[in-house]
Write an enzyme that holds these catalytic residues in place. Structure first.
Site, PDB file in Angstrom:
ATOM      1  N   THR A 185      -7.489   3.047  10.007  1.00 59.95           N
ATOM      2  CA  THR A 185      -7.562   3.814  11.233  1.00 59.95           C
ATOM      3  C   THR A 185      -8.465   2.989  12.327  1.00 59.95           C
ATOM      4  O   THR A 185      -8.129   2.759  13.236  1.00 59.95           O
ATOM      5  CB  THR A 185      -8.025   5.181  11.137  1.00 59.95           C
ATOM      6  OG1 THR A 185      -7.109   5.702  10.266  1.00 59.95           O
ATOM      7  CG2 THR A 185      -8.106   5.839  12.128  1.00 59.95           C
TER       8      THR A 185
ATOM      9  N   ASP B 147       0.991  -1.268   0.134  1.00 64.57           N
ATOM     10  CA  ASP B 147       0.014  -0.022   0.008  1.00 64.57           C
ATOM     11  C   ASP B 147       0.510   1.163   0.143  1.00 64.57           C
ATOM     12  O   ASP B 147       1.723   1.489   0.741  1.00 64.57           O
ATOM     13  CB  ASP B 147      -0.908  -0.283   1.347  1.00 64.57           C
ATOM     14  CG  ASP B 147      -1.828   1.148   1.237  1.00 64.57           C
ATOM     15  OD1 ASP B 147      -2.428   1.397   0.026  1.00 64.57           O
ATOM     16  OD2 ASP B 147      -2.256   1.563   2.282  1.00 64.57           O
TER      17      ASP B 147
END
Length: 281
Positions: free
Chosen positions: A230, A79
């Protein structure tokens, strides 16, 4: 499997695939257990920072083995790679998908940097995700202020895909990396226009904290990969603090981390069902 393969199936089925950012190795089997229970394809994402923290070889051996024996499709995705060198190392480590994020560069330079990674990756049978537009917030070493954030332009998206050959396109449509300071509202008309112009599966970064109905509407319009980082990290940290508080005399990591893994699994399960990937593997 490659990103191209799982997103093609998602496109045909009208759902999205959850992409879970993994930050520590012990989270891997916990995430894959939920994917197997939900019969969902899953994308395991590793940033450059995580790969350095866990060790490229450790991730290659452990994640690679778990992906191969998993009963559901698993993509190993690097990523937010900021350079060609990061993509090279991830491909050497056995990743089936890489992301080159050159969105900080002018369009011409972003195209050139992305095309270079695509040429290498496709020659190795690896998929490529790239980003066009700028998603606000912090993702590892990549930080974008609210003033710098810019929605993806559909016409530029069409040119970008045509000239790079990317398999998936991360778009800026109103999300941010990290926690929101306001109620997230996605630019749904923009998503539809980009999808029609670009002709490839779209990726929603900053998926943590976006209301389910906003994400589900985006999926109806062409989002096929939803990134979650998150919320999973927050669940991990909160559960660990609670576990330590509840067991002040405990020193066995297995006992302390069991409720932590369960907290992460709750997040992953909810996201799998929210994006409609359950029962698709």
């Amino acid at each position: 499997m490659t990103l191209r393969e799982v997103l093609a199936q998602a496109e045909a089925g009208g759902y999205a695939v959850p992409a879970i950012n993994v930050h520590t190795l012990e989270v891997l089997p916990a995430v894959l257990q939920v994917a197997a229970e939900e019969r969902s394809p899953i994308i395991l994402q590793f940033t450059e920072g995580t790969l350095k923290f866990c060790g490229y070889d450790n991730v290659r051996v452990f994640a690679g083995h778990l992906a191969r024996v998993s009963p559901v499709p698993v993509v190993l995705h690097q990523d937010h790679g900021a350079s060609y060198a990061v993509a090279v190392r991830a491909i050497q480590a056995g990743f089936t998908s890489v992301m080159i994020d050159a969105s900080r560069l002018p369009l011409e330079e972003n195209i050139a940097a992305t095309r270079k990674v695509v040429e290498l990756a496709h020659a190795c049978g690896v998929s490529v995700e790239a980003e066009l537009g700028r998603v606000a917030g912090q993702e590892e070493e990549i930080a974008v202020s609210e003033a710098e954030a810019a929605l993806t332009d559909p016409a530029e998206a069409a040119r970008f895909v045509a000239e790079t050959g990317v398999d998936a396109l991360a778009v800026a449509v109103g999300t941010v990396h990290g926690f929101y300071r306001w109620e997230p509202k996605l630019a749904h008309d923009r998503i539809a226009a980009i999808r029609q112009a670009a002709g490839v599966p779209l990726v929603l970064h900053g998926g943590s904290g976006v209301p389910d109905e906003e994400v589900q509407r985006a999926i109806q319009l062409g989002i096929r990969k939803v990134n979650i980082s998150t919320e999973a990290k927050w669940a991990w940290a909160q559960a660990l603090r609670q576990s330590l508080a509840d067991r002040p005399d405990e020193f066995d990591p297995r006992a302390l981390l069991t409720p932590v893994m369960q907290a992460v699994q709750e997040v992953v399960r909810a996201k799998i069902r929210m994006v409609g990937a359950n029962g698709k593997a």
